[in-house]
Design a protein around this motif. Sequence first.
Motif, PDB file in Angstrom:
ATOM      1  N   UNK A   1       0.847  -1.198   0.000  1.00 40.00           N
ATOM      2  CA  UNK A   1       0.000   0.000   0.000  1.00 40.00           C
ATOM      3  C   UNK A   1       0.879   1.244   0.000  1.00 40.00           C
ATOM      4  N   UNK A   2       1.949   1.218   0.819  1.00 40.04           N
ATOM      5  CA  UNK A   2       2.829   2.391   0.859  1.00 40.04           C
ATOM      6  C   UNK A   2       3.435   2.658  -0.507  1.00 40.04           C
TER       7      UNK A   2
ATOM      8  N   UNK B   1       0.956   4.345  -2.643  1.00 38.12           N
ATOM      9  CA  UNK B   1       0.642   5.688  -2.162  1.00 38.12           C
ATOM     10  C   UNK B   1       1.753   6.670  -2.540  1.00 38.12           C
TER      11      UNK B   1
ATOM     12  N   UNK C   1       1.752   7.253  -6.241  1.00 40.33           N
ATOM     13  CA  UNK C   1       0.569   7.933  -6.778  1.00 40.33           C
ATOM     14  C   UNK C   1       0.919   9.316  -7.307  1.00 40.33           C
TER      15      UNK C   1
END
Lengths: 482, 512
Positions: B180-181, B184, B187
């Motif tokens: 997830x990091x 993120x 992104x």
Amino acid sequence: MNYIVGTPLYIMSAVTLLAILTGAFHLKGAARRLPEWIGIGGIVATLAVVTGLWGDSQYGFAGEIHMSRLGILFTWIILVSALAVIALSWGEPAGAGRRPEYIGLILAAATGMMLTVTAGDLIVLFIGIELLSVSLYILCAIEVVRERSLESGLKYLITGAIGTALLIYGFALLYGMTGTTSIEAIGTTLAHAGPLTSQPLLIGSMALIAAALGFKASAVPFHMWTPDVYEGAPTPVTAFMSTGTKTAALGAFLIVFTGAAQGMVSDWRVLIGAIATASMVVGNIGALMQNSVKRMLAWSSIAQAGYLLIGVAVGTQYGARAVAYYLIAYVTMTLAAFAIVILREREVENGDQLVSFTGYGRRRPWAGVVMTLAMLSLAGFPPLAGFIGKFMLFQAAIDGDMLWIAIVGALASVVSVVYYLRVSIVMWSPAPAGEFDGGRRLRIPAPVAAVAVIGGVGIVLLAVLAQPVIDLCQGAAQSLIP
Amino acid sequence: MPWTSLLVIVPFVAAIALAFVPRGNRAAGRTIGIAGALLTLVVSIVIVAMFNRGQGSMQLVDHVNWVQSIGLSWDLGVDGISIWLVLMTTVLFSLGMFAAAQRLPQRGNMFLSLLLLSEVGLLGLFTAGDLVLFYVFWEFMLIPFAFLIWTWGGDERRRAGITFVVYTMVGSLIMLVAIISTAMIARDHIGHLSFLISDLHGVPFSSTASTLLFAGFVLAFAIKLPLWPFHGWLPMAYSQAPIVVTALMAALMSKAGVYGLLRVGVPLFPEGANNLLIPIAILALIGIVYGSLLAWRAPTMRLLVGYSSLAHLGFIVLGIMVFDRMAAQGAVLQMINHGVVVAAAFTIVMIIGRGGGTEDMDKLGGLAKGAPRLAVAFLIVAMASLALPGANSFVGEFFILGGVFNQYTWMAVIAMLGVIYAAVYMLRMYQSTMNGPVKGVSDEGRACEMRRGDALILVPLILIMFFIALWPKALVGATQASTDRAIAPAQVAADRPAAQIVPSGVITGSRP
């Protein structure tokens, strides 16, 4: 003055009274089920009405009722769990002679929960929480002949009263600081209030409210009552407490903190983050040592409150969305798990003990599959609903610069794997010879089985078809933080 | 046809179908199980046939958006690294099905169903092009393996299973946070939230972020491999699991970790990988020596083979982590070699254990007298395992050692120890069970002789070994472009001389 917005609450209040009133008549034969049918009819009607209200926020009365997308989504969750609880209580020996009160109180509690999540005013929020609490105190103790049930009700009453006191104190302080009880007006005032640290009374009120809502959500350190009360209460009531009450409490958390106190998020996020962390750690470790599945689910519900509070702590739209989705997932898997526990309890004495599940999956494979799915999903295994929920929560945490809480959540989940999987292992291991046949071969009550199966299917479908559900949650989150 | 998706769907459907077969009907269970595995094999052969060897990027991609608003998608494809792993998985599972079906345990239909589910997890993992999907299959594979241990394992199966699950989960949940990091952070660079590995390729992470993220991923890979000192679950799990499961875990599940390193870790975080090169290489070297020593002193054949695979995997990790074209090539080849050899070795352990009633080497001896055909097969497998020149492993280990020698001479010297030890422990296993006075068995050990059913499993494996030994180019040719593409960014990060670095045409996947 918009009175139409209150319709779902009118219907629920009316059917509550109706269900209790049936107690005045001697109902015989098929009519004995009248309270149940009144409840089911009322809930279905309310569901329909509330669905019709989905749309932009509407205020009812002078702003006391706030029918937002968030409120409506949470009302759905509450009503569906109330419906499931009535199904789970079908033919339940508990409160056999008191069906009207039993059903009536479930409806009353559901009304209180609805009031909580659609409150536009602190007073209404308080009334909602009181209504749900008082109804549940009685429901816990409804099996008056069983000591554990009485103990459960009394414990809940005493600790719940403390929670109530804290809540009203916190609200009073908040009113003192802002001069209004309207949640919307409080939000506007707090947005310009400046840093919290300079205002000790605000800190006090926030802490008191967090503690009081923590009691209802059974978050650490306000969780002490949970295992005993959950274990002692009739199992359908336990299921309702861990689904409906949790939904209402988390709704209140979102409304007060993420919504109204949005402007001060950096001040209270540590507070909520600490509660979340403590809940995840204590809940998961506590659950490790339980021999009763009911007690294990109680500790697990503490841990799950911790995961949910991650979404509150970040205080963002992402966070609120994740809370909403995870609640839907959590309610689905919890109801499925409790349905299986109830099935087993109907068959044998002490059916909630882990040992009495030995080999149950081999005898009733479908029940074993549902329980295994529920446990895997609660533990966060992909590709099930619990995984998507945890994924969203961690995503929200990392997005909100709270990487540390995502790591705590991840490590706490490792611990949870042990006790969740233990249940599934036990269910599929060979049954001890002889002992198993001793179980009463009861006909499975169809409504209970239906809840289990729908829950099991839901756990899978919520993940596979997550997109539309997340869209709903997104709408709800937007209604909270535009 | 979405062939790549079929790879996952076919065994899944067969597994579900098996769950509905009545318990008493074992014949139907066998048929469905074997048919499911064979059908998957056919699908994988079709994919190999359709595969374009020159292209380094993912091919035959099936892409469906799953949960768009949180960035999840169903994205499966194959490249040069995964294509042989996929084929090896389907081949070994087909053989494993035969082996399991011959001596079906109680509740055999469930057993076969769980085997197929673990195949779903592995095949999905080897084809996933989306990080979250990668995680989904990573976890998906754990559950059937754990239940196989819990239900059909030895006396300490509960503890073995729990240890296995907890170890793996620590790594994988940290990996989830890292995944997830990664998305993120990326992104801002990509412009939208995406977990697609192809999107994340070439995202410039800061040195710290790259190192931390790489570490987050590598922990999961290191536990799954396992890399020393994360191997705590291995002895318990390998010795308690049913032998077919042990064989599949050693042959295929361990490759999941290596594959992750090569598919995700090194290409996405070249700088982090370079920062952690020496520590990981040292762990791999310790693993080589430590695994070899443990294998040498192991009491049972099963543990011996298990520990030897700890050493062999150390080799493979070393080959990847030095960021050398030759070494990486050898590592990919060695992944296949090790899988085939270790599966064959466990098959032999299974045959001996079945005939002799024990896997304890001290209690057996002189079996070659009554089981000459088994002895021949055993010798071939032992020679392959210790990388005798001319054997398939020789090519792989030679590539790895050559590449490592080019970059870090001292590492190659230590790693050589592993090659020497391999001869010691493999020959010890052969000698103590096959040569010497007949011991522990009646009738000169005729019960241990290879049966027709066993030949059905062993002969194909041995043929594959010969094929790779004689014609390694068939494999290497297809993997070259993808392997180069995987390590090229890390080579740049490690400041390798330009001559060693792969031409950029390969990186974009177009033909030069």
